[in-house]
Every structure is written in C-alpha cells, then in structure tokens.
Design a protein around this motif. Sequence first.
Motif, PDB file in Angstrom:
ATOM      1  N   ASP A   1       0.811  -1.218   0.000  1.00 57.13           N
ATOM      2  CA  ASP A   1       0.000   0.000   0.000  1.00 57.13           C
ATOM      3  C   ASP A   1       0.842   1.266   0.000  1.00 57.13           C
ATOM      4  N   ASP A   2       2.117   1.127   0.295  1.00 55.08           N
ATOM      5  CA  ASP A   2       2.993   2.289   0.384  1.00 55.08           C
ATOM      6  C   ASP A   2       3.879   2.472  -0.842  1.00 55.08           C
ATOM      7  N   ILE A   3       3.684   1.642  -1.850  1.00 52.00           N
ATOM      8  CA  ILE A   3       4.512   1.733  -3.051  1.00 52.00           C
ATOM      9  C   ILE A   3       3.635   1.905  -4.286  1.00 52.00           C
ATOM     10  N   VAL A   4       4.234   2.383  -5.343  1.00 49.51           N
ATOM     11  CA  VAL A   4       3.525   2.512  -6.612  1.00 49.51           C
ATOM     12  C   VAL A   4       3.795   1.269  -7.441  1.00 49.51           C
ATOM     13  N   HIS A   5       2.756   0.750  -8.075  1.00 51.50           N
ATOM     14  CA  HIS A   5       2.938  -0.381  -8.984  1.00 51.50           C
ATOM     15  C   HIS A   5       1.966  -0.216 -10.148  1.00 51.50           C
ATOM     16  N   VAL A   6       2.232  -0.911 -11.246  1.00 51.32           N
ATOM     17  CA  VAL A   6       1.409  -0.796 -12.444  1.00 51.32           C
ATOM     18  C   VAL A   6       1.022  -2.176 -12.948  1.00 51.32           C
ATOM     19  N   HIS A   7      -0.003  -2.204 -13.778  1.00 52.35           N
ATOM     20  CA  HIS A   7      -0.472  -3.448 -14.394  1.00 52.35           C
ATOM     21  C   HIS A   7       0.219  -3.621 -15.742  1.00 52.35           C
ATOM     22  N   GLN A   8       0.450  -4.845 -16.127  1.00 50.86           N
ATOM     23  CA  GLN A   8       1.155  -5.103 -17.389  1.00 50.86           C
ATOM     24  C   GLN A   8       0.419  -4.559 -18.611  1.00 50.86           C
ATOM     25  N   ASN A   9      -0.906  -4.400 -18.517  1.00 47.94           N
ATOM     26  CA  ASN A   9      -1.669  -3.881 -19.651  1.00 47.94           C
ATOM     27  C   ASN A   9      -1.964  -2.383 -19.548  1.00 47.94           C
ATOM     28  N   ASP A  10      -1.379  -1.725 -18.563  1.00 48.89           N
ATOM     29  CA  ASP A  10      -1.508  -0.274 -18.469  1.00 48.89           C
ATOM     30  C   ASP A  10      -0.721   0.381 -19.607  1.00 48.89           C
ATOM     31  N   PRO A  11      -1.109   1.592 -20.015  1.00 41.88           N
ATOM     32  CA  PRO A  11      -0.297   2.319 -21.005  1.00 41.88           C
ATOM     33  C   PRO A  11       1.107   2.556 -20.443  1.00 41.88           C
ATOM     34  N   ALA A  12       2.115   2.418 -21.284  1.00 40.22           N
ATOM     35  CA  ALA A  12       3.495   2.607 -20.835  1.00 40.22           C
ATOM     36  C   ALA A  12       3.704   3.999 -20.254  1.00 40.22           C
ATOM     37  N   ARG A  13       2.984   4.982 -20.778  1.00 38.88           N
ATOM     38  CA  ARG A  13       3.141   6.357 -20.285  1.00 38.88           C
ATOM     39  C   ARG A  13       2.804   6.457 -18.805  1.00 38.88           C
ATOM     40  N   LEU A  14       1.933   5.554 -18.300  1.00 47.53           N
ATOM     41  CA  LEU A  14       1.572   5.583 -16.887  1.00 47.53           C
ATOM     42  C   LEU A  14       2.785   5.255 -16.017  1.00 47.53           C
ATOM     43  N   ALA A  15       3.583   4.298 -16.467  1.00 50.17           N
ATOM     44  CA  ALA A  15       4.800   3.945 -15.731  1.00 50.17           C
ATOM     45  C   ALA A  15       5.783   5.112 -15.753  1.00 50.17           C
ATOM     46  N   VAL A  16       5.884   5.769 -16.905  1.00 49.57           N
ATOM     47  CA  VAL A  16       6.794   6.921 -17.035  1.00 49.57           C
ATOM     48  C   VAL A  16       6.351   8.046 -16.097  1.00 49.57           C
ATOM     49  N   LEU A  17       5.051   8.342 -16.086  1.00 41.28           N
ATOM     50  CA  LEU A  17       4.532   9.411 -15.234  1.00 41.28           C
ATOM     51  C   LEU A  17       4.707   9.081 -13.756  1.00 41.28           C
ATOM     52  N   ASN A  18       4.480   7.822 -13.391  1.00 37.32           N
ATOM     53  CA  ASN A  18       4.634   7.411 -11.996  1.00 37.32           C
ATOM     54  C   ASN A  18       6.083   7.510 -11.547  1.00 37.32           C
ATOM     55  N   ALA A  19       6.988   7.093 -12.425  1.00 44.16           N
ATOM     56  CA  ALA A  19       8.413   7.158 -12.087  1.00 44.16           C
ATOM     57  C   ALA A  19       8.838   8.599 -11.849  1.00 44.16           C
ATOM     58  N   SER A  20       8.315   9.501 -12.680  1.00 47.18           N
ATOM     59  CA  SER A  20       8.657  10.912 -12.550  1.00 47.18           C
ATOM     60  C   SER A  20       8.017  11.540 -11.318  1.00 47.18           C
ATOM     61  N   GLN A  21       6.729  11.264 -11.131  1.00 45.65           N
ATOM     62  CA  GLN A  21       5.990  11.886 -10.029  1.00 45.65           C
ATOM     63  C   GLN A  21       6.492  11.417  -8.667  1.00 45.65           C
ATOM     64  N   HIS A  22       6.756  10.114  -8.554  1.00 44.66           N
ATOM     65  CA  HIS A  22       7.155   9.554  -7.256  1.00 44.66           C
ATOM     66  C   HIS A  22       8.667   9.469  -7.075  1.00 44.66           C
ATOM     67  N   LYS A  23       9.402   9.858  -8.126  1.00 47.99           N
ATOM     68  CA  LYS A  23      10.874   9.885  -8.072  1.00 47.99           C
ATOM     69  C   LYS A  23      11.450   8.539  -7.636  1.00 47.99           C
ATOM     70  N   VAL A  24      11.021   7.488  -8.339  1.00 48.82           N
ATOM     71  CA  VAL A  24      11.520   6.144  -8.063  1.00 48.82           C
ATOM     72  C   VAL A  24      12.315   5.642  -9.268  1.00 48.82           C
ATOM     73  N   VAL A  25      13.237   4.720  -9.014  1.00 55.35           N
ATOM     74  CA  VAL A  25      14.082   4.215 -10.098  1.00 55.35           C
ATOM     75  C   VAL A  25      13.506   2.964 -10.744  1.00 55.35           C
TER      76      VAL A  25
ATOM     77  N   GLY B   1       7.013  -8.468 -13.901  1.00 52.23           N
ATOM     78  CA  GLY B   1       8.101  -7.671 -14.432  1.00 52.23           C
ATOM     79  C   GLY B   1       8.395  -6.469 -13.557  1.00 52.23           C
ATOM     80  N   VAL B   2       9.390  -5.725 -13.953  1.00 49.41           N
ATOM     81  CA  VAL B   2       9.762  -4.494 -13.258  1.00 49.41           C
ATOM     82  C   VAL B   2      10.112  -3.455 -14.326  1.00 49.41           C
ATOM     83  N   VAL B   3       9.515  -2.274 -14.221  1.00 49.69           N
ATOM     84  CA  VAL B   3       9.878  -1.188 -15.120  1.00 49.69           C
ATOM     85  C   VAL B   3      10.960  -0.363 -14.436  1.00 49.69           C
ATOM     86  N   ARG B   4      12.104  -0.267 -15.080  1.00 50.72           N
ATOM     87  CA  ARG B   4      13.215   0.497 -14.519  1.00 50.72           C
ATOM     88  C   ARG B   4      13.420   1.767 -15.348  1.00 50.72           C
ATOM     89  N   THR B   5      13.927   2.795 -14.702  1.00 50.24           N
ATOM     90  CA  THR B   5      14.155   4.049 -15.410  1.00 50.24           C
ATOM     91  C   THR B   5      15.089   3.832 -16.595  1.00 50.24           C
TER      92      THR B   5
END
Length: 211
Positions: free
Chosen positions: A72-96, A109-113
């Motif tokens: 509940d304290d981390i951001v995660h995404v679904h494999q069928n989410d738009p890729a831009r969502l992962a990009v926006l989350n990485a930027s907004q939450h400043k995670v690698v 999987g894991v989306v890495r910067t």
Amino acid sequence: MLVSEIMDKDFIVVSPDQDLEEISILMEEKRKFTTPVVDDQKRLIGWITSLDVTRGFREGKKKVNDVMYAKDDIVHVHQNDPARLAVLNASQHKVVSIPVVDDDEVVVGVVRTFDIVKTLSSLYEIKVTKIFEAMEDELKGVSWDELMEASAIVTQRRTGKRVTAQDYEKRIKDATFGEAIWATGGLEKFFVGLIAIGELVIARKVAKARK
C-alpha cells in the motif's frame, strides 16, 4: 505501447521472511538494486531496495519484513496499463523502478528508469520522414509533395524566412525525431506544427475542390 512492452522480465523476487544478509548477496550477484517482495504465490506484497538493506544492517534488523515497504505504500502498475503511466509514476514519485503485476497481482516484471530511457531514446531516433509518411497514410489521398508544400508554408509563417518544399524536404531527409524536437523548441511545438501542416493540407485540398 503497453507497460509489458517496456518492462524488464529479468528480475528477482524475495520473500518477507528471508534473511537480509541472504538477499543482500542475491541482489549484489544479480546486480539488482530494487526487488519486489512476494508471497508464496508470487503475488506482490511489498518492495525493498539496497538502501533498505543497508539501513537494516545498521539498525540490527534481520528479516526482509523488518525493512520492506508494504504494497500500500509503493507505486505499482499493471502489465496492460499504457506505458506512459509507468513513465509518469516514475517521474511523479521519483523512483528508479516500479513492479508490474497481472490480473492476479502476480509480479510479472519491473519497469526500470533505464528501460524508460532506452525506449524514449529509440523513439527519438525515429526518422522524421517516417512521421510524415504516417501522416500521408492517415490523410487519405494526400501526396508526399502536398505534405512538403504545406510544411514549407507553415515553416515560413513561423520563421519569416522563405522556404520551398524542396528546401524543407532536404532539411528533414536525415533528421531524427529527437533533432526535430530540439530544433522546434520542444515536443509540444513539434506536434503543434504537425497539426498545422495537416490542417493546411486539408484546407488547400478543399479549396482546390471548390474551384
């Protein structure tokens, strides 16, 4: 483009009851600085980073669940989410990196910067001519010459300098998407220009049809 197309499938997972020393060795061997924490069915329940492991050693912690972040304290995404969502989350939450799950909350999987940068870099290297060719396909009945003529007119209006269709074609022949973005002053201005070109092509064709 979906998250599944840019995520790293070569990842490791750990369980909450594993020893910190054990996973520190695993993370070092696999050169992974972040990893999902999962239950016995590989469902996401948390997240741990190499910094958490270091902090755990310093504070005398022994197990992963002593230092991990809960789901509940981390951001995660679904494999069928738009890729831009992962990009926006990485930027907004400043995670690698961000864990990716399927419909059953299983980590797939894991989306890495690094993956994001790699994907964006490949997009930047696309030839501008490919984008114009796509416009030609979408604007049914529009010729390449008509696109070049409209592009020259739009460019002349913006710069105040006379540009012929031939001049414009030579200019974009070897240019990449990234180079065009920098040259036009940013992504927004580049696409505004494309829209203006498309609108002008249509307007000129309508005007010709009325004659």
